[in-house]
Scaffold this motif. Structure first.
Motif, PDB file in Angstrom:
ATOM      1  N   PHE A   7       0.823  -1.213   0.000  1.00 50.59           N
ATOM      2  CA  PHE A   7       0.000   0.000   0.000  1.00 50.59           C
ATOM      3  C   PHE A   7       0.856   1.263   0.000  1.00 50.59           C
ATOM      4  O   PHE A   7       0.522   2.257  -0.640  1.00 50.59           O
ATOM      5  CB  PHE A   7      -0.933   0.003   1.205  1.00 50.59           C
ATOM      6  N   GLY A   8       1.966   1.222   0.749  1.00 49.39           N
ATOM      7  CA  GLY A   8       2.797   2.412   0.856  1.00 49.39           C
ATOM      8  C   GLY A   8       3.504   2.775  -0.432  1.00 49.39           C
ATOM      9  O   GLY A   8       3.716   3.954  -0.723  1.00 49.39           O
ATOM     10  N   GLN A   9       3.871   1.746  -1.237  1.00 47.32           N
ATOM     11  CA  GLN A   9       4.617   2.019  -2.460  1.00 47.32           C
ATOM     12  C   GLN A   9       3.839   1.671  -3.724  1.00 47.32           C
ATOM     13  O   GLN A   9       4.344   1.855  -4.833  1.00 47.32           O
ATOM     14  CB  GLN A   9       5.941   1.244  -2.434  1.00 47.32           C
ATOM     15  N   GLY A  10       2.605   1.163  -3.549  1.00 49.56           N
ATOM     16  CA  GLY A  10       1.732   0.927  -4.689  1.00 49.56           C
ATOM     17  C   GLY A  10       2.104  -0.236  -5.564  1.00 49.56           C
ATOM     18  O   GLY A  10       1.675  -0.307  -6.723  1.00 49.56           O
ATOM     19  N   SER A  11       2.873  -1.188  -5.031  1.00 51.80           N
ATOM     20  CA  SER A  11       3.299  -2.323  -5.843  1.00 51.80           C
ATOM     21  C   SER A  11       3.432  -3.569  -4.976  1.00 51.80           C
ATOM     22  O   SER A  11       3.991  -3.513  -3.874  1.00 51.80           O
ATOM     23  CB  SER A  11       4.645  -2.015  -6.518  1.00 51.80           C
ATOM     24  N   LEU A  12       2.904  -4.693  -5.478  1.00 49.64           N
ATOM     25  CA  LEU A  12       3.024  -5.955  -4.754  1.00 49.64           C
ATOM     26  C   LEU A  12       4.499  -6.347  -4.603  1.00 49.64           C
ATOM     27  O   LEU A  12       4.922  -6.798  -3.529  1.00 49.64           O
ATOM     28  CB  LEU A  12       2.258  -7.051  -5.490  1.00 49.64           C
ATOM     29  N   ILE A  13       5.264  -6.165  -5.673  1.00 51.81           N
ATOM     30  CA  ILE A  13       6.689  -6.507  -5.617  1.00 51.81           C
ATOM     31  C   ILE A  13       7.398  -5.659  -4.565  1.00 51.81           C
ATOM     32  O   ILE A  13       8.240  -6.152  -3.799  1.00 51.81           O
ATOM     33  CB  ILE A  13       7.346  -6.304  -6.995  1.00 51.81           C
ATOM     34  N   ALA A  14       7.037  -4.372  -4.490  1.00 51.37           N
ATOM     35  CA  ALA A  14       7.653  -3.490  -3.493  1.00 51.37           C
ATOM     36  C   ALA A  14       7.311  -3.952  -2.077  1.00 51.37           C
ATOM     37  O   ALA A  14       8.139  -3.866  -1.168  1.00 51.37           O
ATOM     38  CB  ALA A  14       7.183  -2.054  -3.703  1.00 51.37           C
ATOM     39  N   GLY A  15       6.073  -4.455  -1.902  1.00 55.20           N
ATOM     40  CA  GLY A  15       5.686  -4.973  -0.599  1.00 55.20           C
ATOM     41  C   GLY A  15       6.498  -6.190  -0.208  1.00 55.20           C
ATOM     42  O   GLY A  15       6.908  -6.333   0.959  1.00 55.20           O
ATOM     43  N   VAL A  16       6.744  -7.085  -1.177  1.00 53.75           N
ATOM     44  CA  VAL A  16       7.550  -8.284  -0.900  1.00 53.75           C
ATOM     45  C   VAL A  16       8.983  -7.892  -0.574  1.00 53.75           C
ATOM     46  O   VAL A  16       9.592  -8.417   0.374  1.00 53.75           O
ATOM     47  CB  VAL A  16       7.517  -9.243  -2.119  1.00 53.75           C
ATOM     48  N   VAL A  17       9.527  -6.956  -1.333  1.00 60.20           N
ATOM     49  CA  VAL A  17      10.904  -6.503  -1.077  1.00 60.20           C
ATOM     50  C   VAL A  17      11.017  -5.855   0.299  1.00 60.20           C
ATOM     51  O   VAL A  17      11.958  -6.104   1.054  1.00 60.20           O
ATOM     52  CB  VAL A  17      11.355  -5.521  -2.176  1.00 60.20           C
ATOM     53  N   ALA A  18      10.027  -5.024   0.649  1.00 60.35           N
ATOM     54  CA  ALA A  18      10.049  -4.357   1.955  1.00 60.35           C
ATOM     55  C   ALA A  18      10.010  -5.378   3.089  1.00 60.35           C
ATOM     56  O   ALA A  18      10.631  -5.184   4.137  1.00 60.35           O
ATOM     57  CB  ALA A  18       8.885  -3.381   2.073  1.00 60.35           C
ATOM     58  N   ALA A  19       9.271  -6.484   2.866  1.00 62.86           N
ATOM     59  CA  ALA A  19       9.165  -7.520   3.896  1.00 62.86           C
ATOM     60  C   ALA A  19      10.420  -8.385   3.978  1.00 62.86           C
ATOM     61  O   ALA A  19      10.520  -9.220   4.885  1.00 62.86           O
ATOM     62  CB  ALA A  19       7.947  -8.403   3.628  1.00 62.86           C
TER      63      ALA A  19
END
Length: 459
Positions: A412-424
């Protein structure tokens, strides 16, 4: 000096091996090998919780947090380090009553949910403990290189082999016996090294102030550390073994509070040295290591006790982890045909890649954070197992929701599923609050919601 250091470290490891083998398990049942059931007093458990929880990490992480984030985050780290013991002290009596012949967190999961969840929990627990082992052995290699001319590989292999000898032969009783001595030794060495280090501090500048960051940021770091450390350590099988090793419920409770209290004091004191280092203007090095920065150009009579302290810390945590892995393997061995000999060989086999990783000198902080997040995603569904309305479906769905919840903040914060996985996956090895909160909240909400909708209570 090389030979003197090698001799002192070798003597320390030989002493640990002697203490462990003297308390060895001899021709007893498998149950005694992995639980030492109903035999340990509160004081023994308290010292064991302290020794098994204190690894070489306390010489790196708390001083760095104290130096760069300040006292608020350090307090959160100290609380997170002690909270698993307190949770087991409070929750342990219920577990003992619900599973009087239990041996592990995996058996608890199976009793609550069945074999499917048991295998999942076993995988998470063994994976987390393997990361912990690699981190501890990597740390002792790095410390050896910093403080002496002894080849780091020699100390890494020496610690791994020594602890394997007495834990493989003696089981949990050997680990508990060495923990008592290691706890007192590490307290004495911490006091001695810390006192001399304070004495050697340069004069504090008049404008010196406590290191700090904005309160909201400090609270975020503190909460992240509390969640990460608590969730992960609740999958530390070595701590669960001590639930059933306690003589009775009162011994477990008092031992957990004693171990937790001493842990808070030790983490705060060692972290305080990091704060004093940065306040006094001591160069912290690159990468920054405040505790070891205080030992720069220290005489041999100070660096040698510091190195013995590090070996003691690593040995006390490594033997607990080795025995915890073995206990997971032999869990319910009579029914499954798994022998103690097989468990020993599995533990030895697992140590081979762990030692190989440790010899590379890699940073395992990112792996630790990922393992912590995986534990955070399923810890609540597992601990809800004693709730009458919980079902295997609710537990598994809650765990899956926790994994998805971990990527939602970044998504949600970066608007991308891939970005969410990377952040995690914690790029840069920086602990961030979002993935942990997402994992805990999602797993709890889904588990409780689905369990509440269930029409069948446990019998």
């Amino acid at each position: 000096m090389l030979y003197l250091t090698s001799a002192v470290l070798g003597a320390a490891l030989c002493c640990f091996a002697f203490l462990g083998l003297r308390a060895r398990w001899v021709d007893g049942p498998v149950d005694d090998y992995v639980t030492a059931r109903n035999s340990q007093t509160a004081s023994t458990l308290g010292l064991s919780f302290l020794a098994s929880g204190m690894g070489a990490w306390i010489l790196f992480a708390p001083p760095e947090i104290g130096a760069f984030v300040g006292p608020l985050a350090l307090a959160g780290y100290a609380l997170g380090s002690a909270l698993p013991f307190i949770v087991l002290g409070l929750y342990g009596p219920k577990i003992r009553r619900a599973l009087p012949e239990g041996r592990s967190i995996a058996e608890f999961a199976e009793a609550c949910y069945g074999p499917g969840v048991r295998r999942w929990v076993t995988l998470v627990s063994v994976g987390y403990m393997a990361c912990f082992l690699a981190a501890e052995l990597t740390a002792i290699g790095a410390i050896t290189a910093l403080l002496s001319d002894v080849p780091p590989a020699l100390v890494i292999i020496g610690v791994a082999l020594t602890t394997l000898v007495y834990t493989a032969v003696g089981g949990l009783r050997a680990s508990l016996a060495t923990d008592r001595w290691q706890a007192w030794l590490l307290l004495a060495l911490l006091l001695a090294v810390g006192s001399v280090t304070l004495w050697r501090l340069p004069t504090m500048p008049s404008e010196a102030t406590l290191p700090s960051i904005p309160v909201t940021s400090a609270l975020s770091v503190a909460l992240t550390l509390v969640i990460a450390v608590t969730a992960a350590n609740l999958f530390h099988q070595g701590y669960w073994q001590r639930v059933w090793a306690a003589r009775d419920d009162q011994s477990l409770g008092r031992g957990a509070w004693l171990g937790g209290g001493m842990t808070v004091v030790v983490v705060m004191l060692i972290g305080g040295l990091g704060m004093l280092a940065t306040m006094s203007g001591v160069p912290l090095g690159e990468p920054p290591m405040p505790f070891f920065a205080l030992l720069t150009k220290a005489p041999a009579w100070l660096t040698l006790p510091a190195l013995v302290l590090a070996v003691t810390l690593v040995a006390s945590s490594v033997d607990t982890l080795q025995n915890g892995i073995a206990s997971l393997v032999v869990s319910r061995s009579e029914q499954r045909g798994v022998s103690i000999t097989a468990a020993r060989w599995v533990t030895i086999a697992l140590m081979i890649p762990v030692v190989v990783i440790a010899l590379q000198g890699l940073s395992v902080l990112r792996l630790f954070l990922i393992a912590d997040l995986l534990c955070a995603a399923i810890v609540v569904p597992v601990l809800l197992g004693l709730w009458q309305r919980m079902t295997p479906f609710a537990a598994i769905a809650g765990g899956v929701a926790g994994l998805l919840g971990a990527i939602i903040p970044g998504w949600f914060g970066q608007g991308s599923l891939i970005a969410g996985v990377v952040a995690a996956s914690f790029p840069g090895s920086i602990p961030t609050l979002g993935p942990f909160v997402g994992a805990i909240v999602a797993s709890t909400l889904v588990s409780v919601l689905l369990a509440s909708m269930s029409k069948n209570n446990k019998q």
